[in-house]
Design an enzyme around this catalytic site. Structure first.
Site, mmCIF file in Angstrom:
data_model
loop_
_atom_site.group_PDB
_atom_site.id
_atom_site.type_symbol
_atom_site.label_atom_id
_atom_site.label_comp_id
_atom_site.label_asym_id
_atom_site.label_seq_id
_atom_site.Cartn_x
_atom_site.Cartn_y
_atom_site.Cartn_z
ATOM 1 N N ASP A 224 3.197 37.663 -4.680
ATOM 2 C CA ASP A 224 3.283 36.218 -4.434
ATOM 3 C C ASP A 224 2.549 35.924 -3.118
ATOM 4 O O ASP A 224 1.336 35.789 -3.105
ATOM 5 C CB ASP A 224 4.774 35.844 -4.416
ATOM 6 C CG ASP A 224 5.033 34.369 -4.279
ATOM 7 O OD1 ASP A 224 4.111 33.569 -4.485
ATOM 8 O OD2 ASP A 224 6.181 33.981 -3.975
ATOM 9 N N ASP B 287 14.060 39.534 -11.192
ATOM 10 C CA ASP B 287 15.436 39.041 -11.165
ATOM 11 C C ASP B 287 15.548 37.605 -10.687
ATOM 12 O O ASP B 287 14.674 37.074 -10.008
ATOM 13 C CB ASP B 287 16.272 39.915 -10.225
ATOM 14 C CG ASP B 287 15.923 39.662 -8.762
ATOM 15 O OD1 ASP B 287 14.743 39.852 -8.391
ATOM 16 O OD2 ASP B 287 16.809 39.249 -7.995
ATOM 17 N N ASP C 241 6.120 44.602 -9.364
ATOM 18 C CA ASP C 241 6.326 43.638 -10.458
ATOM 19 C C ASP C 241 5.435 42.416 -10.318
ATOM 20 O O ASP C 241 4.772 41.984 -11.254
ATOM 21 C CB ASP C 241 7.810 43.248 -10.560
ATOM 22 C CG ASP C 241 8.423 42.819 -9.225
ATOM 23 O OD1 ASP C 241 7.708 42.749 -8.210
ATOM 24 O OD2 ASP C 241 9.644 42.553 -9.206
HETATM 25 P P1 5GP Z 1 5.626 38.501 -1.710
HETATM 26 O O1 5GP Z 1 5.914 39.351 -0.512
HETATM 27 O O2 5GP Z 1 4.311 38.799 -2.374
HETATM 28 O O3 5GP Z 1 5.763 37.023 -1.378
HETATM 29 O O4 5GP Z 1 6.796 38.702 -2.710
HETATM 30 C C1 5GP Z 1 6.876 39.754 -3.518
HETATM 31 C C2 5GP Z 1 8.270 39.860 -4.098
HETATM 32 O O5 5GP Z 1 8.898 38.583 -4.257
HETATM 33 C C3 5GP Z 1 8.167 40.406 -5.476
HETATM 34 O O6 5GP Z 1 8.164 41.812 -5.476
HETATM 35 C C4 5GP Z 1 9.402 39.823 -6.126
HETATM 36 O O7 5GP Z 1 10.517 40.636 -5.866
HETATM 37 C C5 5GP Z 1 9.593 38.490 -5.459
HETATM 38 N N1 5GP Z 1 9.030 37.383 -6.266
HETATM 39 C C6 5GP Z 1 7.933 36.631 -6.041
HETATM 40 N N2 5GP Z 1 7.717 35.741 -7.022
HETATM 41 C C7 5GP Z 1 8.713 35.934 -7.917
HETATM 42 C C8 5GP Z 1 9.043 35.322 -9.188
HETATM 43 O O8 5GP Z 1 8.388 34.424 -9.721
HETATM 44 N N3 5GP Z 1 10.146 35.823 -9.822
HETATM 45 C C9 5GP Z 1 10.928 36.826 -9.288
HETATM 46 N N4 5GP Z 1 11.972 37.202 -9.996
HETATM 47 N N5 5GP Z 1 10.635 37.417 -8.120
HETATM 48 C C10 5GP Z 1 9.545 36.971 -7.438
HETATM 49 MG MG MG Z 2 13.907 39.678 -6.278
HETATM 50 MG MG MG Z 3 9.106 43.463 -6.153
#
Ligand code: 5GP
Ligand code: MG
Ligand code: MG
Length: 189
Positions: A108, A164, A105
């Site tokens: 980040d 979510d 999705d």
């Molecule tokens: P990362 O490991 O890249 O920091 O995080 C990835 C996961 O964090 C994504 O798959 C998602 O589930 C969650 N995440 C990061 N940013 C957002 C955001 O703006 N909204 C939501 N709902 N989830 C996020």
């Molecule tokens: Mg989440």
């Molecule tokens: Mg995710």
């Protein structure tokens, strides 16, 4: 549309409409159809956020593809990445010698994607690429490559279309930005 009576109290503004999202899926689907021509990729959806995007995306791909799901978590109910990634539920498919496309999705920090890519490479996948709907670059700590994405987003918390807030609001048809005061409420809990 879900009859979520309090939706206006948590969404600040719409960021992507259903039409915006559809257009992103069409564009990515065309690119992936060209790039995976003649291959039989294994599409790996990251549960649970990616299921809405995956179902729309694969129907825009004219490719003989297999679908499986992986559940990894770095967040729990937190609003920021814990920096730690856990495997919650594994694939049923052997990825050895497969061309794997991870569908996510949002990326980040990039730690979740890096974890998934490394796991699938270690298991002998022939190629591992990813297609994410939203690319949030502000907090990136990993140098993981994001081969395909629908749109960049700023450093704001978005919900809807799979994304979510405390495990709710995934079923919104659009993607909206969460009100900053809601984030503060959670952070001060
Ligand atoms: P990362 O490991 O890249 O920091 O995080 C990835 C996961 O964090 C994504 O798959 C998602 O589930 C969650 N995440 C990061 N940013 C957002 C955001 O703006 N909204 C939501 N709902 N989830 C996020
Ligand atoms: Mg989440
Ligand atoms: Mg995710």
């Amino acid at each position: 549309m879900p009859k979520t009576d309090n939706i206006n109290s948590i969404i600040d503004h719409k960021l992507f409409t259903e039409e915006d999202i559809h257009n992103m899926c069409v564009k990515l689907g065309k690119q992936l159809t060209a790039d995976y021509a003649g291959k039989k990729p294994l599409i790996v959806g990251a549960l649970k956020g990616a299921i809405f995007f995956l179902t729309d995306l694969v129907r825009e791909m004219d490719v003989k593809a297999e679908i499986d799901f992986l559940d990894v978590s770095s967040y729990g109910d937190e609003m920021e990445s814990s920096g730690e990634v856990k495997l919650i539920s594994d694939l049923a498919t052997d990825v050895k010698d497969r061309d794997v496309l991870i569908v996510e999705d949002i990326v980040d920090t990039g730690l979740t994607l890096e974890y998934m890519k490394n796991l699938l490479k270690k298991r002998g996948a022939k190629s591992v690429k990813c297609c994410v709907l939203l690319n949030k670059e502000a907090n990136r700590t990993s140098d993981v490559e994001v081969e395909y994405y629908g749109s960049k987003v700023g450093n704001e918390f978005v919900v809807g279309y799979g994304l979510d807030f405390m495990n709710y609001y995934r079923n919104l048809r659009y993607i909206g930005v969460l009100k900053p005061e809601i984030i503060k409420l959670v952070n001060n809990k």
